[in-house]
Design a protein around this motif. Structure first.
Motif, PDB file in Angstrom:
ATOM      1  N   VAL A  41       0.847  -1.187   0.000  1.00 50.15           N
ATOM      2  CA  VAL A  41       0.000   0.000   0.000  1.00 50.15           C
ATOM      3  C   VAL A  41       0.886   1.242   0.000  1.00 50.15           C
ATOM      4  CG1 VAL A  41      -1.956  -1.095   1.177  1.00 50.15           C
ATOM      5  CG2 VAL A  41      -0.204   0.073   2.523  1.00 50.15           C
ATOM      6  N   LYS A  60      -2.740  -8.396   4.374  1.00 48.91           N
ATOM      7  CA  LYS A  60      -3.820  -8.210   3.397  1.00 48.91           C
ATOM      8  C   LYS A  60      -5.180  -8.415   4.063  1.00 48.91           C
ATOM      9  CE  LYS A  60      -3.205 -10.149  -0.614  1.00 48.91           C
ATOM     10  NZ  LYS A  60      -3.170 -11.140  -1.700  1.00 48.91           N
ATOM     11  N   THR A  95      -6.910  -2.869   3.568  1.00 49.81           N
ATOM     12  CA  THR A  95      -5.818  -2.638   2.613  1.00 49.81           C
ATOM     13  C   THR A  95      -6.337  -2.634   1.177  1.00 49.81           C
ATOM     14  OG1 THR A  95      -5.179  -4.992   2.589  1.00 49.81           O
ATOM     15  CG2 THR A  95      -4.048  -3.558   4.145  1.00 49.81           C
ATOM     16  N   VAL A 153      -7.713   0.787   0.633  1.00 51.56           N
ATOM     17  CA  VAL A 153      -6.622   1.745   0.426  1.00 51.56           C
ATOM     18  C   VAL A 153      -6.101   1.648  -1.010  1.00 51.56           C
ATOM     19  CG1 VAL A 153      -4.238   2.330   1.074  1.00 51.56           C
ATOM     20  CG2 VAL A 153      -5.953   1.882   2.852  1.00 51.56           C
ATOM     21  N   GLN A 154      -5.916   0.436  -1.500  1.00 53.23           N
ATOM     22  CA  GLN A 154      -5.435   0.259  -2.872  1.00 53.23           C
ATOM     23  C   GLN A 154      -6.429   0.809  -3.888  1.00 53.23           C
ATOM     24  OE1 GLN A 154      -4.798  -3.971  -2.499  1.00 53.23           O
ATOM     25  NE2 GLN A 154      -2.565  -3.700  -2.363  1.00 53.23           N
ATOM     26  N   GLU A 158      -6.125   4.564  -3.799  1.00 51.98           N
ATOM     27  CA  GLU A 158      -4.880   4.987  -4.455  1.00 51.98           C
ATOM     28  C   GLU A 158      -5.025   4.934  -5.975  1.00 51.98           C
ATOM     29  OE1 GLU A 158      -0.869   4.330  -2.561  1.00 51.98           O
ATOM     30  OE2 GLU A 158      -1.965   2.535  -1.923  1.00 51.98           O
ATOM     31  N   ILE A 188      -6.424   8.437   1.690  1.00 54.48           N
ATOM     32  CA  ILE A 188      -6.103   7.174   2.361  1.00 54.48           C
ATOM     33  C   ILE A 188      -5.780   7.348   3.842  1.00 54.48           C
ATOM     34  CG2 ILE A 188      -5.332   6.071   0.226  1.00 54.48           C
ATOM     35  CD1 ILE A 188      -2.422   6.498   1.182  1.00 54.48           C
ATOM     36  N   VAL A 246      -4.598  -1.211   8.813  1.00 50.18           N
ATOM     37  CA  VAL A 246      -3.449  -1.464   7.947  1.00 50.18           C
ATOM     38  C   VAL A 246      -2.242  -1.601   8.871  1.00 50.18           C
ATOM     39  CG1 VAL A 246      -1.979  -0.455   6.168  1.00 50.18           C
ATOM     40  CG2 VAL A 246      -4.457  -0.142   6.052  1.00 50.18           C
TER      41      VAL A 246
END
Length: 125
Positions: free
Chosen positions: A30, A42, A46, A49-50, A53, A63, A86
């Motif tokens: 991340v 994971k 997460t 967040v990905q 992003e 994020i 995370v």
């Protein structure tokens, strides 16, 4: 990461259990878009967040609510829920089979290294 799963580590047993149960595919990256890449456990957070992003590359404000340290602290010190934040860990978690004392872990590591060196030495002529 390995020393996180020791009896002496002052983190919640739920996190230690996640490290023991985790495998080679249990980590992900991340914060790449903000040039602060971190390998983490994971989970759904997460993944969120990905996604953020990807949608807002480089925008830390999107994020931050998910990656802030307070979430990490709550997971490690209070809830023990590995899926609620995370948190950093490495792929070595695939090699963690139990929660040992630090003394047991170091003794095992030294014995394994000595065995590997002895075996490697016997291959050299």
């Amino acid at each position: 990461t390995r020393f996180m799963a020791t009896q002496e580590a002052e983190i919640h047993d739920g996190i230690k259990e996640a490290l023991v149960k985790g495998g080679a595919g249990s980590t992900t990256l991340v914060m790449r878009s903000v040039r602060n890449t971190e390998r983490v456990y994971k989970n759904d957070i997460t993944t969120k967040v990905q996604e953020l992003e990807h949608e807002f590359p480089g925008d830390f404000t999107k994020i931050h609510p998910y990656v802030k340290g307070e979430n990490y602290r709550i997971s490690f010190q209070e809830s023990g829920d590995p899926d609620s934040s995370v948190w950093s860990c490495g792929p070595v978690m695939a090699l963690i089979d139990d929660v040992q004392t630090c003394d047991e872990l170091i003794t095992t590591m030294v014995a394994d290294a000595e065995s590997a060196l002895a075996e490697a030495g016997s291959m050299v002529k």
